[in-house]
Design an enzyme around this catalytic site. Structure first.
Site, PDB file in Angstrom:
ATOM      1  CD  GLU A  86      -3.151   1.060   1.961  1.00  0.00           C
ATOM      2  OE1 GLU A  86      -3.818   2.061   2.210  1.00  0.00           O
ATOM      3  OE2 GLU A  86      -3.478  -0.087   2.307  1.00  0.00           O
ATOM      4  NE  ARG A 123       7.248  -3.893   3.015  1.00  0.00           N
ATOM      5  CZ  ARG A 123       8.145  -3.796   2.045  1.00  0.00           C
ATOM      6  NH1 ARG A 123       9.117  -2.898   2.137  1.00  0.00           N
ATOM      7  NH2 ARG A 123       8.090  -4.581   0.986  1.00  0.00           N
TER       8      ARG A 123
END
Length: 289
Positions: A86, A123
Site C-alpha cells: 500500500e 517493515r
C-alpha cells in the site's frame, strides 16, 4: 529488478502462503504493469496511520529508481484487490504514475489478512494497537486461537496475549500510544493500575513528567497502595469466546461491538463513526424496547 533475497523469520509465513513469492525478478515474466485505477484497497489492511514524510521520501525514491518490488494483488471481478504494497501504491499515486508492476495471487481472505500483517511487521510499520487489532481480527473473524496466531506470525504466544490486552485500555491512552507519546512498555505498566480511573491517573502523570517505564511501574504500585487496591487485580479477559461473540454481534448490527470483561462484570461498547450510523443504532434499539 533484482532477484528478491530469501526471507527468514516472519518472511517464512509469507512464503508458506505464497510459495513462489521469491520468483519475482523481471526475467520470470510473472508480473505485469497494472493500471493504478484498477487497484482497490486491501480491506484487511491492518495499518491505519501513514506518515506523510515517509510517503514523500518513497515518492521521490520511486521517481528516481522506479518501483523495485511488484505489488501483490488478487483478481476481484473487473478490478484487482491489493494484497501487499500500500505504501508503494500511495507513493506511486503521488508521483502521478499510471501503472505499477503487480503480481497476481489467488488468496483467501484469511491468507490476505495474514500476508498484510506479516508484511507490515517485517517493515516495522504497525504501531502496537494496529498490530493488536490485526491479531484480534484473526481470532474473531477466522476463529484463530492465540497459539495459532503466534505460530503463523512467528511470535511467542505471551507476546500476542500482551498486545491483545492493550485493547482494554481507555481510548485516550490508545491515542497517546498511537502518537508515540508513550511506549508499549508504558502501556503494559499502566494496565497494571487496574481500574480505568487509575489507568488515566497514571497515564496523565507519565505524559506530564515524561516518566520512564521503570518509573511508571513504581508509580502504579504507589497508586494501587493509595487506593487500597489488591496487589494483583483481576485482568481484563480477552479470550477467544468473547472475541468471537464480539464479531458475531458486530455483524448482526453492522457496527463495531467490543466486550470488556473483568472478574464477574464487564461492559459492552458499541462504536459508530457517523451521525447516520448513530441514528440507525438508536432506531434499532427502539425497536427492541
Amino acid at each position: 529488478m533484482s532477484k528478491k533475497k530469501k526471507l527468514t523469520g516472519l518472511g517464512r509465513g509469507i512464503s508458506a502462503l505464497i510459495p513462489d513469492l521469491e520468483a519475482m525478478d523481471e526475467n520470470t515474466g510473472n508480473f505485469f504493469m497494472c493500471k493504478i485505477e484498477e487497484i482497490v484497497p486491501n480491506r484487511f489492511q491492518p495499518r491505519i496511520n501513514f506518515v506523510e514524510e515517509e510517503l514523500e521520501k518513497l515518492k521521490e525514491s520511486i521517481i528516481e529508481q522506479g518501483i523495485l518490488q511488484p505489488l501483490l494483488v488478487r483478481r476481484n471481478s473487473d478490478t484487482y484487490e491489493l494484497i501487499a504494497g500500500e505504501r508503494r501504491l500511495r507513493a506511486a499515486q503521488r508521483a502521478k504514475f499510471t501503472h505499477v508492476p503487480a503480481l497476481v495471487r489467488d488468496l483467501t481472505d484469511e491468507q490476505m489478512l495474514e500476508v498484510s500483517i506479516i508484511e507490515n511487521i517485517q517493515r516495522q510499520e504497525l504501531n502496537p494497537l494496529e498490530e493488536a487489532e490485526a491479531y484480534h481480527r484473526l481470532i474473531s473473524e477466522f476463529n484463530y486461537t492465540q497459539e495459532k496466531v503466534a505460530r503463523r506470525i512467528g511470535k511467542n504466544r505471551s507476546t500476542i496475549a500482551n498486545l491483545l490486552r492493550l485493547r482494554g485500555l481507555p481510548d485516550a491512552i490508545h491515542q497517546s500510544l498511537a502518537k508515540h507519546e508513550i511506549s508499549t512498555g508504558h502501556a503494559r505498566a499502566i494496565l497494571g493500575a487496574g481500574s480505568e480511573e487509575n489507568q488515566i491517573k497514571v497515564w496523565l502523570r507519565v505524559v506530564e513528567k515524561e516518566l520512564s517505564v521503570r518509573a511508571t511501574e513504581q508509580l502504579v504500585q504507589r497508586i494501587k497502595a493509595e487506593t487500597d487496591m489488591p496487589s494483583t487485580p483481576p485482568p481484563i479477559v480477552q479470550n477467544d469466546e468473547f472475541d468471537r461473540l464480539s464479531s458475531t454481534l458486530s455483524s448482526k448490527i453492522n457496527s463495531t461491538v467490543k466486550i470488556k470483561h473483568r472478574g464477574d462484570g464487564g461492559r459492552f461498547e458499541i462504536g459508530f463513526k457517523t451521525r447516520e450510523e448513530f441514528q440507525r443504532l438508536v432506531e434499532l434499539f427502539n425497536r427492541l424496547t
